[in-house]
Design an enzyme around this catalytic site. Structure first.
Site, PDB file in Angstrom:
ATOM      1  N   HIS A 101      90.144 -41.986  89.563  1.00  0.00           N
ATOM      2  CA  HIS A 101      89.780 -41.519  90.685  1.00  0.00           C
ATOM      3  C   HIS A 101      90.530 -42.636  91.698  1.00  0.00           C
ATOM      4  O   HIS A 101      90.957 -43.892  91.431  1.00  0.00           O
ATOM      5  CB  HIS A 101      88.520 -42.623  90.555  1.00  0.00           C
ATOM      6  CG  HIS A 101      87.729 -44.306  90.367  1.00  0.00           C
ATOM      7  ND1 HIS A 101      88.471 -44.414  88.021  1.00  0.00           N
ATOM      8  CD2 HIS A 101      87.454 -44.959  90.880  1.00  0.00           C
ATOM      9  CE1 HIS A 101      88.054 -44.895  88.905  1.00  0.00           C
ATOM     10  NE2 HIS A 101      88.176 -45.732  89.627  1.00  0.00           N
ATOM     11  N   HIS A 136      89.449 -43.739  95.739  1.00  0.00           N
ATOM     12  CA  HIS A 136      88.266 -44.173  96.629  1.00  0.00           C
ATOM     13  C   HIS A 136      89.153 -44.006  97.910  1.00  0.00           C
ATOM     14  O   HIS A 136      90.281 -44.091  98.240  1.00  0.00           O
ATOM     15  CB  HIS A 136      88.308 -46.103  96.446  1.00  0.00           C
ATOM     16  CG  HIS A 136      88.271 -46.580  95.131  1.00  0.00           C
ATOM     17  ND1 HIS A 136      86.850 -46.647  95.507  1.00  0.00           N
ATOM     18  CD2 HIS A 136      88.374 -46.791  94.223  1.00  0.00           C
ATOM     19  CE1 HIS A 136      85.915 -47.215  93.918  1.00  0.00           C
ATOM     20  NE2 HIS A 136      87.712 -47.100  93.191  1.00  0.00           N
TER      21      HIS A 136
END
Ligand code: ZN
Length: 138
Positions: free
Chosen positions: A98, A100
């Protein structure tokens, strides 16, 4: 597989999605550092940067750019920090890759005591050149 982000990607767990297509989803972080803090993930499970398929990564990167621009345009962020960790020692907590997008605002009071704000002494140029030779891959 018991993966939080796979469940978010599939919709099994509800999230505040801001973008979704066949391969990528972006949603607001449930524990935001700042207003608009978002996560961009591939729908398919990859643990980290070493494992992700390069074509999928390209799609994630384009989405990331669009998410960052959207945050800036809509929320008036003064800057956006991009953060991505691989491995526990690097601070990875959810083992589904992931990215950010952390909006920064003037005087937002956020402190990142890690690499982002660190001021290191200037490296020795010959050491840098040697290291670059060792790392070169094209
Ligand atoms: Zn997953």
């Amino acid at each position: 597989m018991d993966c939080l982000f796979c469940k978010i990607a599939s919709g099994e767990i509800d999230s505040a999605k801001i973008y979704e297509d066949n391969d990528v989803v972006a949603f607001l972080d449930a524990f935001p550092f700042s207003k608009g803090h978002s996560l961009v993930i591939p729908k398919k499970h990859f643990t980290d940067i070493h494992e992700i398929d390069s074509e999928v990564l390209k799609k994630v990167a384009v989405t990331f750019k669009n998410v960052a621009t959207r945050i800036k345009d809509v929320l008036g962020a003064d800057g956006i920090r991009i953060s991505q960790s691989n491995g526990t020692v690097a601070g990875q907590v959810v083992f589904h890759i992931h990215f950010h997008a952390i909006p920064r605002y003037e005087n937002d009071g956020l402190h990142f005591d890690e690499i982002g704000n660190k001021r290191s002494p200037k490296a020795d140029e010959s050491e840098l050149k040697q290291l670059a030779e060792k790392l070169k891959f094209n």
